[in-house]
Structures are given as structure tokens and as C-alpha cells.
Design a protein around this motif. Sequence first.
Motif, short mmCIF file in Angstrom:
data_model
loop_
_atom_site.label_atom_id
_atom_site.label_comp_id
_atom_site.label_asym_id
_atom_site.label_seq_id
_atom_site.Cartn_x
_atom_site.Cartn_y
_atom_site.Cartn_z
N MET A 1 40.31 32.23 8.88
CA MET A 1 40.22 30.66 8.95
C MET A 1 41.55 29.97 9.72
SD MET A 1 38.74 30.57 5.20
CE MET A 1 39.33 28.96 4.66
N LEU A 2 42.28 30.85 10.01
CA LEU A 2 43.64 30.41 10.45
C LEU A 2 43.69 30.23 11.98
CD1 LEU A 2 46.44 31.82 8.27
CD2 LEU A 2 45.63 29.45 8.27
N GLY A 3 42.50 30.56 12.71
CA GLY A 3 42.61 30.50 14.15
C GLY A 3 43.38 29.25 14.64
N ASP A 4 42.66 28.24 14.25
CA ASP A 4 43.06 26.68 14.75
C ASP A 4 44.47 26.39 14.52
OD1 ASP A 4 40.67 26.64 16.10
OD2 ASP A 4 39.88 25.21 14.62
N VAL A 5 44.90 26.59 13.34
CA VAL A 5 46.35 26.40 12.76
C VAL A 5 47.24 27.24 13.51
CG1 VAL A 5 47.72 26.65 10.79
CG2 VAL A 5 45.27 25.91 10.42
N SER A 6 47.06 28.61 13.79
CA SER A 6 47.74 29.42 14.54
C SER A 6 48.10 28.77 15.96
CB SER A 6 47.32 30.90 14.62
OG SER A 6 47.36 31.31 13.24
N LYS A 7 46.96 28.39 16.45
CA LYS A 7 47.12 27.89 17.96
C LYS A 7 47.80 26.61 18.03
CE LYS A 7 43.58 28.10 20.57
NZ LYS A 7 42.20 28.29 21.20
N ALA A 8 47.75 25.91 16.75
CA ALA A 8 48.45 24.48 16.65
C ALA A 8 49.87 24.49 16.64
CB ALA A 8 48.09 23.64 15.48
N MET A 9 50.39 25.70 15.80
CA MET A 9 51.73 25.77 15.58
C MET A 9 52.33 26.81 16.80
SD MET A 9 52.62 24.98 12.91
CE MET A 9 54.18 25.46 12.43
N ARG A 10 51.65 27.51 17.48
CA ARG A 10 51.98 27.93 18.73
C ARG A 10 52.50 26.71 19.65
NH1 ARG A 10 51.98 32.47 21.96
NH2 ARG A 10 51.85 32.11 24.25
N GLY A 11 51.62 25.90 19.81
CA GLY A 11 51.81 24.71 20.61
C GLY A 11 53.20 24.04 20.47
N VAL A 12 52.96 23.89 18.80
CA VAL A 12 54.52 22.96 18.51
C VAL A 12 55.63 24.03 18.74
CG1 VAL A 12 55.60 22.41 16.17
CG2 VAL A 12 53.26 22.01 16.44
N GLY A 13 55.61 25.20 18.59
CA GLY A 13 56.73 25.92 18.96
C GLY A 13 57.06 25.92 20.27
N GLY A 14 56.05 26.10 21.21
CA GLY A 14 56.25 25.90 22.56
C GLY A 14 56.82 24.73 22.98
N ALA A 15 56.49 23.53 22.49
CA ALA A 15 56.78 22.08 22.87
C ALA A 15 58.25 21.95 22.34
CB ALA A 15 56.03 21.13 21.96
N LEU A 16 58.57 22.61 21.18
CA LEU A 16 59.96 22.34 20.81
C LEU A 16 61.06 23.18 21.87
CD1 LEU A 16 59.81 22.89 16.94
CD2 LEU A 16 60.73 20.92 18.13
N PHE A 17 60.51 24.38 22.09
CA PHE A 17 61.19 25.15 23.27
C PHE A 17 61.51 24.40 24.67
CE2 PHE A 17 61.88 27.92 26.58
CZ PHE A 17 62.80 28.77 26.20
N ALA A 18 60.35 23.51 24.94
CA ALA A 18 60.40 22.86 26.33
C ALA A 18 61.08 21.80 26.09
CB ALA A 18 58.72 22.43 26.50
N ILE A 19 61.00 21.06 24.96
CA ILE A 19 61.94 19.94 24.86
C ILE A 19 63.35 20.34 24.87
CG2 ILE A 19 62.80 18.20 23.11
CD1 ILE A 19 59.91 17.98 22.33
N GLN A 20 63.67 21.45 24.28
CA GLN A 20 65.29 21.93 24.27
C GLN A 20 65.68 22.36 25.74
OE1 GLN A 20 66.31 23.01 21.11
NE2 GLN A 20 68.40 22.51 21.78
N LEU A 21 64.85 22.95 26.38
CA LEU A 21 65.03 23.23 27.88
C LEU A 21 65.04 21.91 28.63
CD1 LEU A 21 65.21 25.33 30.10
CD2 LEU A 21 62.78 25.28 30.44
N GLY A 22 64.59 21.01 28.31
CA GLY A 22 64.63 19.71 29.04
C GLY A 22 66.08 19.13 28.83
N GLN A 23 66.51 19.44 27.74
CA GLN A 23 67.82 19.00 27.18
C GLN A 23 68.96 19.63 27.86
OE1 GLN A 23 67.85 16.72 24.74
NE2 GLN A 23 69.97 16.73 24.13
#
Length: 486
Positions: free
Chosen positions: A161-183
Amino acid sequence: MPDEPQPGPDDDFQEMLRKLLSGEGQIDPSQLAGAAGLPNDPAAVAELMSQLQRAAQTGSDGIDFTVTADRAATIAREGAEPLDPATAQASTQAFQVAALWLDEVTTVAELTAAPSVYTREQWAKATAPVWSQIAEPVASSIATALTEAIDQRAPEELKAMLGDVSKAMRGVGGALFAIQLGQVVGQLAKEVVSGGDVGIPLLDEQVAALVPQNVAEFADGLDVPVDEVRIYLAVRELAHARLFRSARWLRLHIISSITEYAKGVHIPFDRVEESLSGIDPTDQEQLRDALASGALIPPRTPEQDAALARLETMLALVEGWVDTVTAAATARLPRAGAIAEMVRRRRAAGGPAESAFATLVGLELRPRRLREAAAMWQRVTDELGADQRDALWAAFDLVPGSDDIDAPESLVARLRDPSQSAEDDAFDRALEDLLNDATDDRPHEDESGGIDEDPGTDGPSDGPATGPSGGPAAGPAAGPAGGPQQ
């Protein structure tokens, strides 16, 4: 009336995630913004929350790097000055002088597109796509590790039942990295003086550009007129851009080498747990350090060390050639030596933004053998001339390697007398054939195509020399496939 559906564990997790991103959870959004390297102001916090919510809702296998360009542009605008027409005109004139001087010392063809003058924000936006391409493999690895950590922690009955949650957390982790790279990219935009200042080809092969605000700040640290500094830096930038336009294979080779290196960065989920286990989630400094310190990047493998050495050699060859050509082209500038020394010191020390990129992606941008590479190019120029020096960039296989940097006199001798090199290769092949025949006791194929079970009775074959596999004998040990020996 039917019973209302009861929320399941997956719904509870989604609700927890929603509360976290809306500020209703235990982690304050301002602290999460601080962890991403953003200033603690309402606009930055609101922007971060919007980006993370969007990433959680549209989580996918890829990383959305549009936030990198947005964040980089925002950082670059801080303290930026508008580009006044007089400075733009002076920069254009500097490029015109640089083109004439380069024509005198190199055979590398000039650009067909006019050089540009960038603001800091324009530099950040123009280079963000290449930064994202370089960092994408590491961002994906981190996001995958976060997803695996969730899956490993979850009870068996919840995993389905965690498929959508895992995908959401993957997106959040990737977004945090992308923001850090932009910094990082935004901060670099405040430091670089030109398009090729970092050393890697961030702009299209037809583009040369100066960043006048940063050129003026660079000149402030020197007792040299800004006009001289501007011309010197224009020569360097134009030489860099001309080389990448002339050697069409070079840009693709360097970018692909960097991305291949980054693809080798695999972050196991247990490293995520180990790095975050002692962190107080309410401590903004600890969160920032975990994301930006490079603690998640594992030690390099032997294969990565070898790939990094090859990449550093190529970057050193590029920068060494640019240094050599620039020194010749700017010989008439009264203070060229002082400017060159400042460039070398600045390049050797790097800057805070480069250090941040190194910890974020695990890759140093500055080649360590630059002085030796420049000395090699100068030796070739002195002994053989600019034409033969520049011709070495015509194909990948012609470019000198690490051994040539160590012994430029051998490179010069080989270039001066190519027949001697051919004779050496023939001798090496004959020696290898002899050693193969002495140690290979396997059945040999006779002249009629049959098998000679006793290869020692009929004497040597009159056919061409063969290697152990029956094909043409290999030459001396080479470097990586298609590349110069390292």
C-alpha cells in the motif's frame, strides 16, 4: 446508511505527508527551508512548500529540475547590478580585440556567432540545464535511497500500500536536491567572470560570454586597469569557446564523462539511515549539514577513481591549452603576467560555490595537473609551432595523454618523427607475438584451416602475426576505448 470508509494506513501516511508539507506537522516549514539552504523569509518558505507539494503530488521516476533554474535565478538576482550600455559596449570591444590577437597565435577557427554579455541571472539560466544534466544521476540515487529506506522500514502488510507514498517521497527528495543545486548555481553566478570560467563547457559550443559585474569585482583585487583585465579575460573566454567549437567531439566527451562518473554514485538506503540517525529533525543546522555536507555520497570506487583521473587529465589539457594560447595572445598587455597569476590563484583555491557542488555531487571541478599540461603545450609550441599543436585537437585519438604531460619531450619526438613511432609500434607487436607464441600451448590453426595439434613441428607460419584470439596482434596497451592512453 452505509458506514463511512475507514482510513487505511496508506491514507494515514498521506495525511502525515500533507501535514508535513502544509506546516501542520512536527517539522516547521521554515526549518525545512533552512535545510534546503533557503533564507528564512515567508516568500522563500512559501515557494519551497509549493515546490515540494507539487513534487509529492506528481512524483515520478525522474527529477524535476525546473526548480533548479528558478532557484539559481533568484539567488543570482541578489545584489545584481543592471548592465549599463557603456559596460556592454566595452565588453564587445574587448572581444573584438581578443579575436584579432587570437588569430595571430592559433589556427583554431573563430566563432560564427557574436560573443555575448551576460548578467548574473542570464548566466545562471543559461548554464542551469548542463548543471542539471551533470547532477541528475546523483539526485536520482539519493531519491531512490530515500524510497528504499521507507520500503525497508515499512511492515510487510503495508508494503503493497506504500507505492504512492514512496513515489511522493521520491519526488520530495528529488525536489530538495534540485533546490540545493539551484542554490549552488546561483552562488556560482556571483563568482564566475565568463561562460567557461568553471572549466567545463556549460554553454553551447558557439557561445562565448563575459559577466561584466563579476569582471569588475575581479579587477578590484588587482592594481590593473579594468580595460586590461577585460581584454585578458575576453581572450581566455574566446580561446575556450573556439576550442570547443573546433573540436566538435570535445564538449560531448567531457559532459558524458562527467555524467558517467555521476552514474557510478550509488547510495544505499542504510547510508541514508546512518547519516540521518543522529539528527534532531527540529535542528535546522543539522538538517542543512546532512543535505549539503556530502555525507550521503559514498567513498569513490576504484573504477570511479580511474574515471576521475581520465576526466581530470582532459580538463587539464583543455585549460593548459587555453593558458598557453592566452599567454601568447596577451603578450602586448603590460600587466598580463599579474592577471594570469591572479587567475591561477583563484582557480587553484576555487570558491565556496564550487566546494558546495563538490560535496553535493562528489565531483571536484578543478584539474590538479593544469600547470604541467600548460608546460607541455608550451613545449610543443616552442618546438613544433602552433599549427602542429592545434592539430592535436582534430580527433580524440590524437590528443596527448597523461604520459605525455609527464614527458613532453617524448611527445615532441614522436610528433617530429612519426615514422619512429610506427617502428616502435611494430617492434612492440612483434615482441608481443613472440611472447604469445612462447606461452600459448593451445592447438593452432594451420594454413588450410585445420587444427595443428603439434604447433612446434611445422615451424612458424608465413601468415600475418596473430594474437592469442586468432585476430591481428594487439599493439601496446592503450588507455580507455577510443581515448588517449592515460
